[in-house]
Scaffold this motif. Structure first.
Motif, mmCIF file in Angstrom:
data_model
loop_
_atom_site.group_PDB
_atom_site.id
_atom_site.type_symbol
_atom_site.label_atom_id
_atom_site.label_comp_id
_atom_site.label_asym_id
_atom_site.label_seq_id
_atom_site.Cartn_x
_atom_site.Cartn_y
_atom_site.Cartn_z
ATOM 1 N N ILE A 150 0.868 -1.189 0.000
ATOM 2 C CA ILE A 150 0.000 0.000 0.000
ATOM 3 C C ILE A 150 0.897 1.228 0.000
ATOM 4 C CG2 ILE A 150 -1.703 1.313 1.306
ATOM 5 C CD1 ILE A 150 -2.810 -1.331 2.339
ATOM 6 N N ARG A 151 0.650 2.136 -0.977
ATOM 7 C CA ARG A 151 1.508 3.308 -1.117
ATOM 8 C C ARG A 151 0.671 4.581 -1.086
ATOM 9 N NH1 ARG A 151 4.918 0.125 -5.395
ATOM 10 N NH2 ARG A 151 6.570 -0.632 -4.026
ATOM 11 N N GLY A 152 1.279 5.654 -0.582
ATOM 12 C CA GLY A 152 0.612 6.950 -0.558
ATOM 13 C C GLY A 152 0.992 7.749 0.673
ATOM 14 N N ASP A 153 1.243 9.051 0.486
ATOM 15 C CA ASP A 153 1.493 9.939 1.622
ATOM 16 C C ASP A 153 0.175 10.256 2.326
ATOM 17 O OD1 ASP A 153 4.201 10.055 1.214
ATOM 18 O OD2 ASP A 153 4.097 11.805 -0.108
ATOM 19 N N LYS A 154 0.239 10.942 3.446
ATOM 20 C CA LYS A 154 -0.958 11.210 4.243
ATOM 21 C C LYS A 154 -1.995 12.022 3.487
ATOM 22 C CE LYS A 154 1.241 10.920 8.795
ATOM 23 N NZ LYS A 154 1.589 11.645 10.037
ATOM 24 N N ASP A 155 -1.560 12.863 2.551
ATOM 25 C CA ASP A 155 -2.500 13.698 1.804
ATOM 26 C C ASP A 155 -2.914 13.068 0.477
ATOM 27 O OD1 ASP A 155 -0.002 13.899 0.683
ATOM 28 O OD2 ASP A 155 -0.197 16.024 0.167
ATOM 29 N N ASN A 159 9.028 4.093 -2.388
ATOM 30 C CA ASN A 159 8.360 4.537 -1.166
ATOM 31 C C ASN A 159 7.476 5.765 -1.393
ATOM 32 O OD1 ASN A 159 9.465 2.544 0.455
ATOM 33 N ND2 ASN A 159 11.254 3.760 1.019
ATOM 34 N N GLN A 160 7.783 6.571 -2.408
ATOM 35 C CA GLN A 160 7.087 7.852 -2.557
ATOM 36 C C GLN A 160 6.139 7.942 -3.738
ATOM 37 O OE1 GLN A 160 9.112 11.506 -1.590
ATOM 38 N NE2 GLN A 160 10.975 10.413 -1.038
ATOM 39 N N VAL A 161 6.304 7.078 -4.742
ATOM 40 C CA VAL A 161 5.478 7.164 -5.952
ATOM 41 C C VAL A 161 4.406 6.083 -5.927
ATOM 42 C CG1 VAL A 161 5.482 7.078 -8.474
ATOM 43 C CG2 VAL A 161 7.410 8.119 -7.259
ATOM 44 N N GLN A 162 3.164 6.462 -6.224
ATOM 45 C CA GLN A 162 2.038 5.533 -6.159
ATOM 46 C C GLN A 162 1.907 4.740 -7.464
ATOM 47 O OE1 GLN A 162 -0.808 8.667 -4.752
ATOM 48 N NE2 GLN A 162 -1.421 7.031 -3.374
#
Length: 391
Positions: free
Chosen positions: A62-67, A168-171
């Protein structure tokens, strides 16, 4: 603990024929920890291919930052995660046997006392989606590579990203990210993924085309080793080879490595260099300057600029200006809003390069236009405008 007699009495009250049911009976009861455990688990509905991947020992991430809206990624695909509510309570029962399993065991008239471990009124469902790759270029453009001697390279404060950092940062899935890195002509330098600064890339390309011209080589047969020997004193050999890969196709002949350079790619890059310094360019003048700027023998055509530049045929004189598809919003509705705010009416030929990348697995340009625009006939030509007012 229910007895068999109590079960039979319940069946009789419910007017159910015991002969039509399996002889085994599950008596369900909530255990002391059931309520507390309910929030500790999520149910996830998977398509068969994803189940097979998990059973084979592969991972889902599962990937994605809080926003950001969370997505789930396999090795090669990306899925939106959506919560689906259900009117039926879903029970978690460890070791629960299905009717098929009970039939296979030829269970006799017995009672199975089963403890419910937890419950849920919803589950996560997956929907295949396009990978969210716009962020990839944004991250890499934070520190575009300007060459080994640039001041930026001497300053270590700029952001750099390894493969692990990008994952880690790209969805997007790993395969989708690696494929996009190729599209962006990114390369690994000292373990970090970098995009070449456009001016530096053009400098490398200019070195190569000048060498091809001075040696009277065919653009279809550029020898790698001679290029590296001649241009190595000017730029790092790995950068020369990377530029050849960006603008050509590698092949081997009689043990020697050659590159077949693409006229379309070189003409397109030259056009971008000319257009990026002008807000708008007289079309006729641009075409003349463009043709003079490309290597001798190459022919420029406007088809080479799809998704890079837009021609305004309504203005007098006709003009051309830079409009790169990768600078437009990633969301479908936002993309169409942006395009219709730029131009009220579009022909399919003009808009197609700017929405082609929005097409999903079962979508076409036609279905996107039907959903997000209205069509009409203008001077005998079919045109498309926005379905909603554009502010």
């Amino acid at each position: 603990m229910r007895t068999r007699e109590e079960v039979d009495a319940t069946l009789q009250i419910a007017k159910l024929n015991a002969a039509e049911l399996l002889p085994a009976v599950h008596c369900l009861g909530f255990g002391p920890g059931a309520g507390a455990a309910a929030g500790d688990f999520c149910l996830l509905e998977l398509e068969p291919s994803l189940c097979q991947q998990l059973e084979a020992g592969h991972s889902l991430v599962i990937r994605g930052d809080k926003d950001e809206q969370a997505v789930l990624c396999s090795k090669d695909k990306t899925y939106d995660l959506k919560i689906a509510d259900t009117s039926n309570m879903l029970l978690f029962i460890p070791g629960c046997q299905t009717p098929d399993q009970l039939k296979a065991e030829e269970t006799h008239c017995n009672i199975i006392h089963t403890e419910i471990f937890g419950f849920s009124n919803n589950y996560w469902e997956l929907r295949r989606c396009r990978p969210k790759l716009k962020k990839l270029k944004k991250l890499l453009m934070e520190d575009a590579y300007e060459g080994p001697d640039s001041q930026k390279e001497k300053d270590s404060n700029h952001s750099k990203y390894t493969t692990e950092d990008l994952l880690n940062q790209v969805q997007a899935s790993e395969e989708e990210i690696m494929a996009q890195l190729q599209v962006l002509n990114a390369c690994e330098i000292e373990g970090y993924w970098r995009i070449l600064d456009f001016d530096y890339e053009m400098k490398l390309l200019n070195h190569i085309t000048q060498l091809v011209d001075s040696e009277s080589w065919s653009f279809g047969k550029v020898p790698l080793n001679t290029c590296l020997q001649e241009l190595g004193p000017l730029e790092p050999e790995e950068m020369i080879e990377h530029c050849l890969k960006c603008y050509g196709k590698k092949y081997i002949e009689e043990g020697e490595v050659y590159f077949e350079l693409s006229a379309d790619k070189i003409c397109r890059a030259t056009a971008q260099m000319l257009l990026q310094n002008a807000v708008k360019f007289n079309l006729a003048e641009f075409q003349e300057v463009w043709q003079q700027s490309v290597p001798e023998g190459m022919i420029t055509t406007l088809d080479q600029l799809k998704g890079l530049a837009l021609v305004d045929r309504q203005s007098r004189p006709e003009i051309i200006f830079l409009l790169k598809v990768d600078d437009l919003p990633e969301d479908n509705q936002e993309r169409f809003n942006s395009l219709f705010s730029l131009r009220e009416k579009w022909t399919e030929e003009d808009i197609a390069p700017y929405i082609q990348d929005l097409c999903g697995e079962k979508q076409t340009i036609g279905t996107l236009l039907t959903k997000y625009s209205r069509s009409s006939i203008q001077n005998g030509v079919k045109v498309y405008n926005s379905r909603r007012p554009i502010s």
